[in-house]
Design a protein around this motif. Structure first.
Motif, PDB file in Angstrom:
ATOM      1  N   SER A 105       1.329  -1.467   0.226  1.00  0.00           N
ATOM      2  CA  SER A 105      -0.263   0.453   0.058  1.00  0.00           C
ATOM      3  C   SER A 105       0.853   1.223  -0.216  1.00  0.00           C
ATOM      4  O   SER A 105       0.503   2.371  -0.442  1.00  0.00           O
ATOM      5  N   THR A 106       2.292   1.076   0.270  1.00  0.00           N
ATOM      6  CA  THR A 106       3.012   2.887  -0.014  1.00  0.00           C
ATOM      7  C   THR A 106       3.478   2.451  -0.910  1.00  0.00           C
ATOM      8  O   THR A 106       3.465   4.051  -0.860  1.00  0.00           O
ATOM      9  N   VAL A 107       3.643   1.370  -1.424  1.00  0.00           N
ATOM     10  CA  VAL A 107       3.911   1.691  -2.564  1.00  0.00           C
ATOM     11  C   VAL A 107       3.668   2.533  -3.395  1.00  0.00           C
ATOM     12  O   VAL A 107       3.526   3.271  -4.753  1.00  0.00           O
ATOM     13  N   GLN A 108       2.102   1.263  -3.071  1.00  0.00           N
ATOM     14  CA  GLN A 108       1.371   2.797  -4.520  1.00  0.00           C
ATOM     15  C   GLN A 108       1.007   3.889  -4.403  1.00  0.00           C
ATOM     16  O   GLN A 108       0.833   4.274  -5.243  1.00  0.00           O
ATOM     17  N   ALA A 109       0.905   4.062  -3.226  1.00  0.00           N
ATOM     18  CA  ALA A 109       0.535   5.473  -1.940  1.00  0.00           C
ATOM     19  C   ALA A 109       1.358   6.582  -2.986  1.00  0.00           C
ATOM     20  O   ALA A 109       1.122   7.473  -3.641  1.00  0.00           O
ATOM     21  N   GLU A 110       2.669   5.889  -2.891  1.00  0.00           N
ATOM     22  CA  GLU A 110       4.028   6.936  -3.427  1.00  0.00           C
ATOM     23  C   GLU A 110       4.351   6.734  -5.112  1.00  0.00           C
ATOM     24  O   GLU A 110       4.832   7.701  -5.625  1.00  0.00           O
ATOM     25  N   THR A 111       3.591   5.691  -5.257  1.00  0.00           N
ATOM     26  CA  THR A 111       3.621   6.133  -6.966  1.00  0.00           C
ATOM     27  C   THR A 111       2.599   6.669  -7.281  1.00  0.00           C
ATOM     28  O   THR A 111       2.741   7.328  -8.334  1.00  0.00           O
ATOM     29  N   ALA A 112       1.539   7.022  -6.604  1.00  0.00           N
ATOM     30  CA  ALA A 112       0.184   7.649  -7.537  1.00  0.00           C
ATOM     31  C   ALA A 112       0.224   9.009  -7.107  1.00  0.00           C
ATOM     32  O   ALA A 112      -0.278   9.931  -7.783  1.00  0.00           O
ATOM     33  N   LEU A 113       1.550   9.477  -5.826  1.00  0.00           N
ATOM     34  CA  LEU A 113       1.735  10.714  -5.994  1.00  0.00           C
ATOM     35  C   LEU A 113       2.593  11.718  -7.045  1.00  0.00           C
ATOM     36  O   LEU A 113       2.239  12.156  -6.848  1.00  0.00           O
ATOM     37  N   SER A 114       3.480  10.609  -6.992  1.00  0.00           N
ATOM     38  CA  SER A 114       4.450  10.499  -7.876  1.00  0.00           C
ATOM     39  C   SER A 114       4.018  10.992  -9.161  1.00  0.00           C
ATOM     40  O   SER A 114       4.387  11.376  -9.986  1.00  0.00           O
ATOM     41  N   ILE A 167       0.495  12.191  -9.875  1.00  0.00           N
ATOM     42  CA  ILE A 167       0.432  13.349  -9.930  1.00  0.00           C
ATOM     43  C   ILE A 167       1.384  14.709 -10.007  1.00  0.00           C
ATOM     44  O   ILE A 167       0.893  16.045  -9.325  1.00  0.00           O
ATOM     45  N   GLY A 168       2.354  13.916  -9.564  1.00  0.00           N
ATOM     46  CA  GLY A 168       3.325  15.503  -9.759  1.00  0.00           C
ATOM     47  C   GLY A 168       3.976  15.893  -7.955  1.00  0.00           C
ATOM     48  O   GLY A 168       4.644  16.914  -7.746  1.00  0.00           O
ATOM     49  N   PHE A 169       3.689  15.250  -7.323  1.00  0.00           N
ATOM     50  CA  PHE A 169       3.461  15.298  -5.758  1.00  0.00           C
ATOM     51  C   PHE A 169       4.505  14.517  -5.084  1.00  0.00           C
ATOM     52  O   PHE A 169       5.171  14.294  -4.002  1.00  0.00           O
ATOM     53  N   GLY A 170       5.528  14.209  -5.950  1.00  0.00           N
ATOM     54  CA  GLY A 170       6.516  12.507  -5.843  1.00  0.00           C
ATOM     55  C   GLY A 170       7.335  13.240  -4.944  1.00  0.00           C
ATOM     56  O   GLY A 170       7.670  14.843  -5.098  1.00  0.00           O
ATOM     57  N   VAL A 171       8.728  12.400  -4.525  1.00  0.00           N
ATOM     58  CA  VAL A 171      10.142  12.731  -4.238  1.00  0.00           C
ATOM     59  C   VAL A 171      10.665  13.338  -5.692  1.00  0.00           C
ATOM     60  O   VAL A 171      10.923  12.477  -6.360  1.00  0.00           O
ATOM     61  N   SER A 172      11.105  14.433  -5.876  1.00  0.00           N
ATOM     62  CA  SER A 172      11.682  15.181  -7.073  1.00  0.00           C
ATOM     63  C   SER A 172      13.767  14.896  -6.801  1.00  0.00           C
ATOM     64  O   SER A 172      13.839  15.130  -5.285  1.00  0.00           O
ATOM     65  N   PRO A 173      14.310  14.282  -7.255  1.00  0.00           N
ATOM     66  CA  PRO A 173      15.497  14.200  -7.484  1.00  0.00           C
ATOM     67  C   PRO A 173      16.136  15.090  -7.586  1.00  0.00           C
ATOM     68  O   PRO A 173      16.401  16.236  -8.771  1.00  0.00           O
ATOM     69  N   LYS A 174      17.532  15.105  -6.903  1.00  0.00           N
ATOM     70  CA  LYS A 174      18.058  16.071  -7.025  1.00  0.00           C
ATOM     71  C   LYS A 174      18.712  15.974  -8.491  1.00  0.00           C
ATOM     72  O   LYS A 174      19.276  15.576  -9.347  1.00  0.00           O
ATOM     73  N   PRO A 175      18.822  17.396  -9.078  1.00  0.00           N
ATOM     74  CA  PRO A 175      20.510  17.058 -10.443  1.00  0.00           C
ATOM     75  C   PRO A 175      21.759  16.966 -10.604  1.00  0.00           C
ATOM     76  O   PRO A 175      22.552  16.084 -10.486  1.00  0.00           O
ATOM     77  N   THR A 176      22.113  17.456  -8.877  1.00  0.00           N
ATOM     78  CA  THR A 176      23.320  16.691  -9.053  1.00  0.00           C
ATOM     79  C   THR A 176      23.407  16.295  -7.188  1.00  0.00           C
ATOM     80  O   THR A 176      22.570  16.388  -6.680  1.00  0.00           O
ATOM     81  N   PRO A 177      24.666  14.720  -7.458  1.00  0.00           N
ATOM     82  CA  PRO A 177      24.425  14.648  -5.571  1.00  0.00           C
ATOM     83  C   PRO A 177      25.246  15.008  -4.952  1.00  0.00           C
ATOM     84  O   PRO A 177      26.281  16.519  -4.951  1.00  0.00           O
ATOM     85  N   SER A 178      25.310  15.593  -4.064  1.00  0.00           N
ATOM     86  CA  SER A 178      25.852  16.430  -2.896  1.00  0.00           C
ATOM     87  C   SER A 178      27.463  16.186  -2.630  1.00  0.00           C
ATOM     88  O   SER A 178      27.482  15.063  -2.211  1.00  0.00           O
ATOM     89  N   THR A 179      28.647  16.190  -2.050  1.00  0.00           N
ATOM     90  CA  THR A 179      29.985  16.104  -2.212  1.00  0.00           C
ATOM     91  C   THR A 179      29.784  16.875  -0.608  1.00  0.00           C
ATOM     92  O   THR A 179      29.247  17.505  -0.029  1.00  0.00           O
ATOM     93  N   ARG A 180      30.289  16.066  -0.081  1.00  0.00           N
ATOM     94  CA  ARG A 180      31.283  16.097   1.209  1.00  0.00           C
ATOM     95  C   ARG A 180      32.167  17.030   1.258  1.00  0.00           C
ATOM     96  O   ARG A 180      32.952  16.685   0.362  1.00  0.00           O
ATOM     97  N   ARG A 181      32.564  17.969   1.558  1.00  0.00           N
ATOM     98  CA  ARG A 181      33.618  19.224   2.141  1.00  0.00           C
ATOM     99  C   ARG A 181      34.566  19.099   3.066  1.00  0.00           C
ATOM    100  O   ARG A 181      33.492  19.390   3.931  1.00  0.00           O
TER     101      ARG A 181
END
Length: 63
Positions: free
Chosen positions: A37-46, A48-62
């Motif tokens: 059910s959790t996977v289905q809910a996350e898929t439905a939100l994605s 319609i545009g309310f899902g987790v958005s990927p970052k364009p670049t990975p964060s780097t540790r300085r």
């Protein structure tokens, strides 16, 4: 359970010995359906545009 009570077994021992093994399969099924059910809910939100958005670049540790 009545026989265990007459033998002097504590209620906690009766619960652990007789009831817990019988609900194990129910807990596994409930957990599995909850994950689905959790996977289905996350898929439905994605969808319609309310899902987790990927970052364009990975964060780097300085350091």
């Amino acid at each position: 359970m009545v026989a265990a009570r007459f033998m002097g077994v504590s209620p906690m021992h009766t619960i652990v010995r007789h009831l817990v093994p019988n609900i194990g399969s129910l807990l596994i099924v409930t957990f599995t359906l909850g994950v689905a059910s959790t996977v289905q809910a996350e898929t439905a939100l994605s969808f319609i545009g309310f899902g987790v958005s990927p970052k364009p670049t990975p964060s780097t540790r300085r350091t």
